[in-house]
Design a protein around this motif. Structure first.
Motif, short mmCIF file in Angstrom:
data_model
loop_
_atom_site.label_atom_id
_atom_site.label_comp_id
_atom_site.label_asym_id
_atom_site.label_seq_id
_atom_site.Cartn_x
_atom_site.Cartn_y
_atom_site.Cartn_z
N UNK A 1 7.22 3.05 -7.93
CA UNK A 1 7.23 1.95 -8.92
C UNK A 1 7.86 1.53 -10.18
N UNK A 2 8.58 2.83 -10.95
CA UNK A 2 9.37 2.99 -12.06
C UNK A 2 10.33 2.06 -11.42
N UNK B 1 13.06 -0.45 -13.08
CA UNK B 1 14.32 0.11 -13.69
C UNK B 1 15.36 -0.63 -12.53
N UNK B 2 15.74 -0.35 -11.83
CA UNK B 2 16.48 -1.25 -10.10
C UNK B 2 16.48 -2.57 -10.42
N UNK B 3 15.92 -3.61 -10.38
CA UNK B 3 15.42 -5.23 -10.91
C UNK B 3 15.68 -5.35 -12.22
N UNK C 1 1.12 -0.90 -0.34
CA UNK C 1 -0.06 -0.10 0.04
C UNK C 1 0.78 0.62 0.09
N UNK C 2 1.97 0.87 0.96
CA UNK C 2 2.83 2.40 0.04
C UNK C 2 3.39 2.73 -1.06
N UNK C 3 3.35 1.90 -2.07
CA UNK C 3 4.20 1.57 -3.12
C UNK C 3 3.01 2.07 -4.12
N UNK D 1 11.91 -10.26 -9.89
CA UNK D 1 10.75 -10.10 -8.67
C UNK D 1 10.44 -8.89 -8.85
N UNK D 2 11.64 -8.25 -8.36
CA UNK D 2 11.46 -6.43 -7.70
C UNK D 2 10.63 -5.89 -9.90
N UNK D 3 10.42 -6.02 -10.80
CA UNK D 3 10.54 -5.65 -11.71
C UNK D 3 8.79 -6.42 -11.81
N UNK D 4 8.25 -7.54 -11.45
CA UNK D 4 7.05 -7.63 -11.10
C UNK D 4 6.66 -6.77 -9.99
N UNK D 5 7.08 -7.04 -9.01
CA UNK D 5 6.06 -5.92 -7.62
C UNK D 5 5.96 -4.49 -8.86
N UNK D 6 7.06 -4.37 -9.68
CA UNK D 6 7.21 -2.58 -10.31
C UNK D 6 5.42 -2.20 -10.68
N UNK D 7 5.59 -3.66 -11.48
CA UNK D 7 3.97 -3.10 -12.41
C UNK D 7 3.20 -3.73 -11.81
N UNK D 8 3.00 -3.43 -10.38
CA UNK D 8 1.93 -3.82 -9.33
C UNK D 8 1.43 -5.47 -9.16
#
Lengths: 620, 107
Positions: free
Chosen positions: A273-274, A278-280, A264-266, A312-319
């Motif tokens: 999220x971007x 990018x980092x992932x 909920x924070x992000x 996994x970070x990419x998936x998190x960044x995409x929500x």
């Protein structure tokens, strides 16, 4: 069930691993009690956690400790995702403890301390995952960082690495503290639920945008993402069994777990999220390229771990937080098997990690070679293996987003990880033997009974696709969802497909019996010096197991096929039986054991594909 | 009181002397980490100053709100960080067999 029952259930999984340390210290003279108190405490904890998932139908919260008029409490939240993650951590910890006991026969005090640290690590991990306020979470991650430093420091050579990892962890903690100050100063609460409600009205609290960035950087640091990814490679200096735990289920994945827990924070902040994407993506590309040039086996696997966490970070960044957690679970299982198999290789080679000094292991250690191959298939996401549905879910997000750049990154990373693993196995296992003469005299295949815990994990990594598929279907891994719907659906599903599940279980038991018979036959052969029948040779046992793999895969897809009544199950059954018979015939024709295995694998795959085609599957 | 505006979002920030003091303390710690490259003790002390600068905010917040949450958090944070520092230092000392334990470059 009263509150005391819930208190016991809530406290036991966290406290049992610590209580086992006291037990081990008291009975330190007895090797059996000392070693197995650790393992049985973990087994007891995981049993309670599993019973939490299956018995209780609602999320429940346990308030362990609180003081009147003071806003300080230790309380645990047993939601479905939290409990599932804790179970996975416990399972991997059990396997590592058991393997460590079997392989390392060192009975010194150092070994006792080492095992105690592992148990405290698991306990702290569960505490942090189950916590429902920032305060408890902070205590959990601090204990985790402390114990990880101690565990890495057990290796005498790792002095600078210990300090470096500590500094990284401390940097992450400082950022976490700064974010916590902002949140508490704004909301006057530490409870995750209240913070979530506040974040749903973010326009009323503009100051709450600041902690998001701080927490994200903290998570990137914990998850070894760009630009903080260097510590992960340094942590490979640790003991191989510590490396397994650090790289698979705990510290590295903790960034992903935290992002999923505090999604909920992000959620309403696209900039963050971007940054995640990018980092992932950057980490995934850099690490997977660097894995192609390393010659240290541990570093190659560490690089691929960082790349997987990047995905996994990419998936998190995409929500898609639930899919990132699914990837985490699959990664934990498949990578721990891969690491464990190489732990056996490295142990057999007297702690030699350079792959250029390995080779020819397929002839020297056939048992280990089989496990390496199976773990390889499960890691790359081969169909019917554990990572298959996680990777397909990840690709499905990409098709939904239609983002070419992200699609390219994911495809590139997956292909290169395949190349990297093939290179590793080609050189270390099937390559020309470059092992030193001194080591060669001491090398030996690890007995099957020592690998029983690993075999259990191998079986999970193979049949885990059945579980992960169900997780995909019901979207259970989304924090904050009620567990009731999932559990009812899951129990209905179990009842509907009881026959298929029973078939899988019988398959396990039969495979285990064959293994035992083979062991008894071998022992008898050694004792009486008489050549018994060569029916139960090692390679034929492997062939039997592969047959059961195919059989269980068929069962999984039979379960899927039931949902569509139009498709004919009978055709699939007939084709499956015919192909299996053909495979048996082919194994009889071929004399070479490798050819027999190849035939079984090929026919199993063809059988499953035919079954998919005719018995029905939504993916074909 | 300062008013910051980012696009359509307006953030009102109350800055008093205490927050300036903690920010200054944090920068001292950061400077210590960045500038010092050789002595481990100095690095640890700098990090501890950074943590303390952050933790003082908890105590200050508690003082303003007349609540106890900040006090408890600050006490726990200080205790845990001390514990971690002591452990790391012990591990480093154990693994380092040289006489000059503290200076990495042997100053």
């Amino acid at each position: 069930m009263g509150s005391s029952y819930f208190l016991f259930v809530g406290v036991a999984p966290v406290l049992m691993p610590i209580a086992s340390i006291l037990f081990a210290i008291v009975f330190r003279r007895s090797k059996f009690f000392r070693h197995f108190s650790f393992v049985y405490a973990l087994l007891f904890s995981s049993f309670i956690l599993v019973s939490c998932v299956f018995v209780s139908v609602n999320i429940f919260e346990v308030r362990v400790f609180s003081i009147k008029n003071i806003p300080f409490s230790i309380s645990l939240n047993y939601g479905i995702p939290e409990t599932v993650l804790c179970i996975i951590v416990m399972i991997i910890l059990i396997v590592i403890q058991y393997s460590n006991i079997q392989i390392n026969t060192d009975t010194s005090v150092k070994q006792l301390k080492y095992q105690a640290c592992l148990n405290i690590f698991g306990s702290a991990m569960c505490f942090a995952i189950l916590s429902n306020n920032i305060f408890n979470f902070f205590i959990g991650i601090e204990i985790l960082s402390l114990i990880s430093v101690i565990l890495i420091g057990f290796e005498d050579k790792a002095k600078y690495e210990t300090v470096k990892i500590f500094l990284m962890n401390k940097f992450s903690s400082i950022l976490f503290l700064m974010a916590t100050v902002t949140i508490i100063a704004t909301l006057r609460t530490t409870d995750f639920l209240r913070i979530r409600i506040a974040y749903e009205h973010l326009e009323d609290y503009p100051a709450l945008r600041i902690p998001g960035l701080l927490l994200l950087v903290s998570c990137l640091c914990k998850g070894a993402q760009f630009p903080f990814s260097s510590w992960l490679l340094d942590s490979t200096k640790a003991n191989i069994f510590v490396s397994i735990f650090l790289h698979t289920a705990t510290i590295v994945g903790f960034g992903v777990i935290f992002i999923a827990k505090c999604f909920f924070i992000f959620e309403d902040q696209p900039i963050l999220q971007n940054i995640m994407v990018i980092s992932g993506g950057t980490t995934a590309i850099l690490m997977i390229i660097s894995s192609l040039f390393h010659t240290d086996a541990k570093k190659i696997i560490a690089c691929s771990t960082a790349a997987s966490v990047g995905l996994m970070f990419i998936a998190s960044g995409l929500g898609e937080y639930s899919i990132s957690l699914l990837c985490f679970i699959c990664h934990a299982f498949s990578k721990s098997v891969f690491f464990l198999s190489f732990a056996y290789v490295i142990t057999a080679l007297a702690n030699e990690t350079n792959i250029m000094k390995m080779g020819g292991l397929n002839k020297l250690t056939p048992n280990i070679t089989d496990i390496v191959l199976i773990s390889f298939l499960s890691t790359i996401g081969f169909p019917f293996f554990v990572s298959f549905f996680a990777k397909s879910s990840l690709l499905s997000i990409l098709f939904d987003t239609m983002n070419t750049a992200i699609g390219f990154v994911v495809a590139f990373v997956n292909i290169l990880s395949l190349v990297s693993f093939i290179r590793l196995i080609r050189i270390a296992v099937y390559g020309e033997s470059r092992i030193d003469g001194g080591v060669l005299s001491r090398i030996g295949d690890i007995p099957t009974r020592h690998m029983s815990a690993t075999l259990a994990l191998v079986i999970v990594s193979i049949f885990g696709s059945f579980i992960t598929w169900s997780m995909c279907e019901w979207d259970v891994l989304h924090f904050g969802n009620s567990g009731t719907v999932y559990l009812r659906g899951f129990i209905d599903y179990l009842i509907e497909n009881l026959i298929e599940i029973a078939q899988i279980i019988i398959g396990f038991i039969v495979a285990q019996i064959i293994f035992e018979i083979k062991n008894i036959a071998t022992q008898a052969q050694r004792k009486i010096g008489y050549k018994l029948s060569t029916i139960f040779t090692k390679h034929e046992v492997t062939a039997y197991i592969l047959d059961y793999i195919a059989n269980s895969a068929r069962s999984c897809f039979a379960a899927i096929g039931r949902f569509d009544e139009k498709m004919s199950k009978r055709h699939g059954d007939i084709f499956y039986s015919v192909t299996n018979l053909a495979s048996v015939g082919l194994t009889k024709i071929h004399r070479s054991a490798i050819h027999k295995q190849a035939c079984m694998i090929f026919c199993g795959i063809v059988a499953c594909l035919l079954y998919l085609l005719f018995a029905g599957n939504q993916y074909v | 009181m300062y008013v910051l505006q980012f696009r359509n979002t307006v953030v009102t920030v109350y800055i008093d002397n205490f927050l300036i003091f903690t920010a200054f303390l944090f920068l001292i710690g950061l400077g210590g980490v960045v500038l010092n490259r050789s002595n481990l003790i100095k690095t640890f002390m700098s990090i501890e100053i950074m943590i303390l600068a952050t933790v003082i905010n908890f105590a200050y917040m508690s003082y303003i709100d007349k609540s106890k949450i900040g006090h408890i958090f600050s006490i726990v944070a200080i205790t845990v960080s001390c514990l971690v520092f002591a452990m790391v230092f012990a591990v480093y000392t154990k693994n380092n067999n040289r006489g000059d334990l503290l200076d990495d470059d042997g100053e």
